[in-house]
Write a protein that holds these residues in place. Structure first.
Motif, PDB file in Angstrom:
ATOM      1  N   LEU A   1      68.014  -2.292 -11.181  1.00  0.00           N
ATOM      2  CA  LEU A   1      68.812  -1.364 -10.388  1.00  0.00           C
ATOM      3  C   LEU A   1      68.240   0.040 -10.526  1.00  0.00           C
ATOM      4  CD1 LEU A   1      72.500  -2.396 -11.258  1.00  0.00           C
ATOM      5  CD2 LEU A   1      71.477  -2.466  -8.979  1.00  0.00           C
ATOM      6  N   LEU A   2      68.330   0.803  -9.456  1.00  0.00           N
ATOM      7  CA  LEU A   2      68.037   2.229  -9.525  1.00  0.00           C
ATOM      8  C   LEU A   2      69.320   2.958  -9.867  1.00  0.00           C
ATOM      9  CD1 LEU A   2      65.709   2.619  -6.411  1.00  0.00           C
ATOM     10  CD2 LEU A   2      65.061   2.404  -8.826  1.00  0.00           C
ATOM     11  N   VAL A   3      69.189   4.019 -10.639  1.00  0.00           N
ATOM     12  CA  VAL A   3      70.357   4.751 -11.140  1.00  0.00           C
ATOM     13  C   VAL A   3      70.414   6.122 -10.485  1.00  0.00           C
ATOM     14  CG1 VAL A   3      71.564   5.564 -13.194  1.00  0.00           C
ATOM     15  CG2 VAL A   3      70.084   3.544 -13.336  1.00  0.00           C
ATOM     16  N   VAL A   4      71.600   6.477 -10.032  1.00  0.00           N
ATOM     17  CA  VAL A   4      71.793   7.776  -9.375  1.00  0.00           C
ATOM     18  C   VAL A   4      72.885   8.563 -10.089  1.00  0.00           C
ATOM     19  CG1 VAL A   4      71.021   6.935  -7.127  1.00  0.00           C
ATOM     20  CG2 VAL A   4      73.442   6.776  -7.742  1.00  0.00           C
ATOM     21  N   ASP A   5      72.909   9.879  -9.852  1.00  0.00           N
ATOM     22  CA  ASP A   5      73.996  10.684 -10.403  1.00  0.00           C
ATOM     23  C   ASP A   5      75.167  10.668  -9.421  1.00  0.00           C
ATOM     24  OD1 ASP A   5      73.364  12.437  -8.326  1.00  0.00           O
ATOM     25  OD2 ASP A   5      72.333  13.867  -9.622  1.00  0.00           O
ATOM     26  N   ARG A   6      76.200  11.440  -9.708  1.00  0.00           N
ATOM     27  CA  ARG A   6      77.403  11.419  -8.879  1.00  0.00           C
ATOM     28  C   ARG A   6      77.127  11.928  -7.458  1.00  0.00           C
ATOM     29  NH1 ARG A   6      82.078  10.596 -12.033  1.00  0.00           N
ATOM     30  NH2 ARG A   6      81.723  10.808 -14.283  1.00  0.00           N
ATOM     31  N   ASP A   7      76.040  12.673  -7.285  1.00  0.00           N
ATOM     32  CA  ASP A   7      75.683  13.181  -5.959  1.00  0.00           C
ATOM     33  C   ASP A   7      74.697  12.269  -5.230  1.00  0.00           C
ATOM     34  OD1 ASP A   7      77.278  15.492  -6.245  1.00  0.00           O
ATOM     35  OD2 ASP A   7      75.694  16.432  -7.449  1.00  0.00           O
ATOM     36  N   GLY A   8      74.366  11.148  -5.850  1.00  0.00           N
ATOM     37  CA  GLY A   8      73.463  10.199  -5.213  1.00  0.00           C
ATOM     38  C   GLY A   8      71.999  10.464  -5.428  1.00  0.00           C
ATOM     39  N   HIS A   9      71.653  11.398  -6.322  1.00  0.00           N
ATOM     40  CA  HIS A   9      70.249  11.701  -6.590  1.00  0.00           C
ATOM     41  C   HIS A   9      69.695  10.725  -7.625  1.00  0.00           C
ATOM     42  CE1 HIS A   9      71.592  15.989  -5.445  1.00  0.00           C
ATOM     43  NE2 HIS A   9      71.051  15.397  -4.383  1.00  0.00           N
ATOM     44  N   LEU A  10      68.473  10.269  -7.412  1.00  0.00           N
ATOM     45  CA  LEU A  10      67.825   9.332  -8.315  1.00  0.00           C
ATOM     46  C   LEU A  10      67.598   9.962  -9.686  1.00  0.00           C
ATOM     47  CD1 LEU A  10      66.371   6.523  -8.571  1.00  0.00           C
ATOM     48  CD2 LEU A  10      64.261   7.756  -7.981  1.00  0.00           C
ATOM     49  N   VAL A  11      68.066   9.282 -10.740  1.00  0.00           N
ATOM     50  CA  VAL A  11      67.896   9.813 -12.095  1.00  0.00           C
ATOM     51  C   VAL A  11      67.312   8.784 -13.058  1.00  0.00           C
ATOM     52  CG1 VAL A  11      69.718  11.546 -11.895  1.00  0.00           C
ATOM     53  CG2 VAL A  11      70.300   9.239 -12.681  1.00  0.00           C
ATOM     54  N   GLY A  12      67.271   7.512 -12.658  1.00  0.00           N
ATOM     55  CA  GLY A  12      66.775   6.521 -13.598  1.00  0.00           C
ATOM     56  C   GLY A  12      66.652   5.141 -12.993  1.00  0.00           C
ATOM     57  N   ALA A  13      66.277   4.190 -13.844  1.00  0.00           N
ATOM     58  CA  ALA A  13      66.149   2.791 -13.438  1.00  0.00           C
ATOM     59  C   ALA A  13      66.345   1.925 -14.675  1.00  0.00           C
ATOM     60  CB  ALA A  13      64.790   2.527 -12.806  1.00  0.00           C
ATOM     61  N   LEU A  14      66.813   0.724 -14.483  1.00  0.00           N
ATOM     62  CA  LEU A  14      66.922  -0.228 -15.589  1.00  0.00           C
ATOM     63  C   LEU A  14      66.823  -1.636 -15.042  1.00  0.00           C
ATOM     64  CD1 LEU A  14      70.575  -0.647 -16.920  1.00  0.00           C
ATOM     65  CD2 LEU A  14      70.047   0.234 -14.669  1.00  0.00           C
ATOM     66  N   ASN A  15      66.464  -2.573 -15.938  1.00  0.00           N
ATOM     67  CA  ASN A  15      66.405  -3.968 -15.533  1.00  0.00           C
ATOM     68  C   ASN A  15      67.157  -4.837 -16.522  1.00  0.00           C
ATOM     69  OD1 ASN A  15      64.701  -4.181 -17.746  1.00  0.00           O
ATOM     70  ND2 ASN A  15      62.826  -4.380 -16.534  1.00  0.00           N
ATOM     71  N   MET A  16      67.185  -6.123 -16.258  1.00  0.00           N
ATOM     72  CA  MET A  16      67.948  -7.034 -17.094  1.00  0.00           C
ATOM     73  C   MET A  16      67.451  -7.043 -18.526  1.00  0.00           C
ATOM     74  SD  MET A  16      70.574  -9.011 -17.074  1.00  0.00           S
ATOM     75  CE  MET A  16      70.911  -9.448 -15.353  1.00  0.00           C
ATOM     76  N   HIS A  17      66.158  -6.845 -18.727  1.00  0.00           N
ATOM     77  CA  HIS A  17      65.610  -6.806 -20.082  1.00  0.00           C
ATOM     78  C   HIS A  17      66.226  -5.660 -20.890  1.00  0.00           C
ATOM     79  CE1 HIS A  17      62.763  -7.295 -23.365  1.00  0.00           C
ATOM     80  NE2 HIS A  17      62.502  -5.997 -23.298  1.00  0.00           N
ATOM     81  N   ASP A  18      66.470  -4.527 -20.246  1.00  0.00           N
ATOM     82  CA  ASP A  18      67.102  -3.398 -20.935  1.00  0.00           C
ATOM     83  C   ASP A  18      68.503  -3.768 -21.408  1.00  0.00           C
ATOM     84  OD1 ASP A  18      64.897  -1.624 -20.452  1.00  0.00           O
ATOM     85  OD2 ASP A  18      65.618  -1.396 -18.398  1.00  0.00           O
ATOM     86  N   LEU A  19      69.228  -4.507 -20.576  1.00  0.00           N
ATOM     87  CA  LEU A  19      70.589  -4.921 -20.928  1.00  0.00           C
ATOM     88  C   LEU A  19      70.564  -5.925 -22.075  1.00  0.00           C
ATOM     89  CD1 LEU A  19      72.034  -5.344 -17.316  1.00  0.00           C
ATOM     90  CD2 LEU A  19      72.347  -3.396 -18.866  1.00  0.00           C
ATOM     91  N   LEU A  20      69.601  -6.840 -22.043  1.00  0.00           N
ATOM     92  CA  LEU A  20      69.466  -7.807 -23.122  1.00  0.00           C
ATOM     93  C   LEU A  20      69.113  -7.110 -24.434  1.00  0.00           C
ATOM     94  CD1 LEU A  20      67.494 -10.569 -21.193  1.00  0.00           C
ATOM     95  CD2 LEU A  20      69.790 -10.827 -22.161  1.00  0.00           C
ATOM     96  N   LYS A  21      68.205  -6.158 -24.357  1.00  0.00           N
ATOM     97  CA  LYS A  21      67.782  -5.419 -25.552  1.00  0.00           C
ATOM     98  C   LYS A  21      68.923  -4.628 -26.167  1.00  0.00           C
ATOM     99  CE  LYS A  21      64.176  -2.216 -27.123  1.00  0.00           C
ATOM    100  NZ  LYS A  21      63.024  -1.365 -26.685  1.00  0.00           N
ATOM    101  N   ALA A  22      69.812  -4.116 -25.305  1.00  0.00           N
ATOM    102  CA  ALA A  22      70.967  -3.337 -25.778  1.00  0.00           C
ATOM    103  C   ALA A  22      72.099  -4.225 -26.258  1.00  0.00           C
ATOM    104  CB  ALA A  22      71.465  -2.418 -24.664  1.00  0.00           C
ATOM    105  N   GLY A  23      71.966  -5.545 -26.070  1.00  0.00           N
ATOM    106  CA  GLY A  23      73.008  -6.470 -26.511  1.00  0.00           C
ATOM    107  C   GLY A  23      74.214  -6.511 -25.592  1.00  0.00           C
ATOM    108  N   VAL A  24      74.057  -6.037 -24.369  1.00  0.00           N
ATOM    109  CA  VAL A  24      75.172  -6.008 -23.419  1.00  0.00           C
ATOM    110  C   VAL A  24      75.393  -7.381 -22.820  1.00  0.00           C
ATOM    111  CG1 VAL A  24      76.017  -4.977 -21.283  1.00  0.00           C
ATOM    112  CG2 VAL A  24      74.822  -3.563 -22.957  1.00  0.00           C
ATOM    113  N   VAL A  25      74.336  -8.154 -22.656  1.00  0.00           N
ATOM    114  CA  VAL A  25      74.436  -9.520 -22.133  1.00  0.00           C
ATOM    115  C   VAL A  25      73.784 -10.481 -23.113  1.00  0.00           C
ATOM    116  CG1 VAL A  25      74.518  -8.829 -19.726  1.00  0.00           C
ATOM    117  CG2 VAL A  25      72.301  -9.222 -20.785  1.00  0.00           C
TER     118      VAL A  25
END
Length: 326
Positions: free
Chosen positions: A302-326
């Protein structure tokens, strides 16, 4: 081992479970206004609930203290024998003592009563004998009596400890509800557990930002976009216009679909092959929400945006796995 012996094992095990289940059912029926008084007293407590008990009651008390502490009621366990040799100094007149004893006659607990009363510490007793010394000396008595133990000898605390544990759970849950304790509050007491990670980790904590964010400008060659994807290692790149506004996304999956159509990639520009309506998520949202979004739409990033819709980041499923979220 003979079959009839195996059946005997099962029959006894089932009887134990039936006896203990019946003890809890009976416990629910015998609850009265004293339980409500105990809840009100604890809610008004400006200190902590100090749980104490000897032997098996002590083991149950430790679990009750842990449950209270993790559900919004500050609590800890104090061993009654150690209390008689100095640990009683941990209590103040702002605290409450929750004393567990099935017989209500545990010498180590009874020995503390004079000092507790002198210090002005309110006492809630949880016993199996309403007429016991501890029950009658306490300000509030919670009746945890059972008709019989599940032990065939009637000696090992079994149904009685189950009943006490269940009553402690009931107390903790009612207090939780009265305090309007929420899942987020629970997570704050469990930052190391999976629940804490799901409820406390935000997308902004784990997303790739700054120089780590894969991003190319609209109009660049597909080759340049592939170099960006390879270099940043997220399997995708955002496509932005000259002003930095998000125009689209190109992923490993888009590359495979492009190759299905043509093997000649040399003359392609990123605008020819990018997806123009990328799925985005705001940085302030929980990482668990990003996991849900990816699973729902069967995507890996997913691409990550701020509250105004400006691009600020990106993450993938591997990031979520690494963080222990899934």
């Amino acid at each position: 081992m003979k079959n009839d012996q195996k059946q005997s094992f099962l029959a006894l095990a089932r009887e134990v479970l039936h006896i203990e289940a019946a003890a809890i059912t009976r416990l629910a029926a015998q609850l009265d206004h004293t339980f409500s008084r105990a809840v009100e007293l604890i809610l008004a407590c400006q200190g902590r609930v100090v749980v104490s008990g000897m032997g098996k009651s002590g083991h149950i008390g430790k679990k009750i203290a842990a449950t209270l502490a993790s559900t919004g009621t500050p609590a800890f366990f104090m061993h009654p024998a150690e209390a008689a040799h100095g640990d009683l100094g941990m209590l103040t007149d702002k605290d409450i003592l929750l004393a567990l004893s099935n017989s209500g006659e545990s010498d180590e607990l009874l020995a503390l009563l004079p000092a507790l009363k002198r210090k002005g510490v309110p006492i809630i007793a949880m016993t199996g004998r309403p007429q016991s010394t501890l029950a009658t000396e306490a300000g509030i008595h919670l009746d945890a009596s059972v008709e019989k133990e599940a032990c065939p000898l009637g000696l090992a605390p079994t149904a009685s400890t189950t009943a006490a544990l269940a009553l402690g759970d009931a107390l903790a849950v009612v207090l939780l509800d009265a305090r309007e304790f929420k899942a987020e509050d629970f997570a704050l007491s469990h930052p190391g557990g999976s629940l804490g990670r799901r409820l406390l980790v935000h997308i902004s904590d784990i997303m790739h930002a700054g120089d780590a964010l894969p991003r190319v400008q609209s109009g660049c060659s597909l080759k340049d976009a592939l170099l960006e994807i390879t270099g940043k290692g997220l399997g995708m790149t955002a496509v932005c216009d000259a002003g930095g506004e998000l125009m689209g996304i190109f992923t490993d999956g888009d590359l495979r679909r492009t190759l299905d159509k043509t093997l000649d990639l040399g003359g392609l520009r990123i605008d020819d092959v990018m997806a123009r309506q990328p799925r985005t998520i705001e940085a302030h949202r929980l990482a668990s929400e990003a996991a849900h979004e990816m699973e729902q739409h069967k995507i890996n990033g997913l691409l990550v945006v701020d509250r105004d819709g400006h691009l600020v980041g990106a993450l993938n499923m591997h990031d979520l796995l690494k963080a222990g979220v899934v």
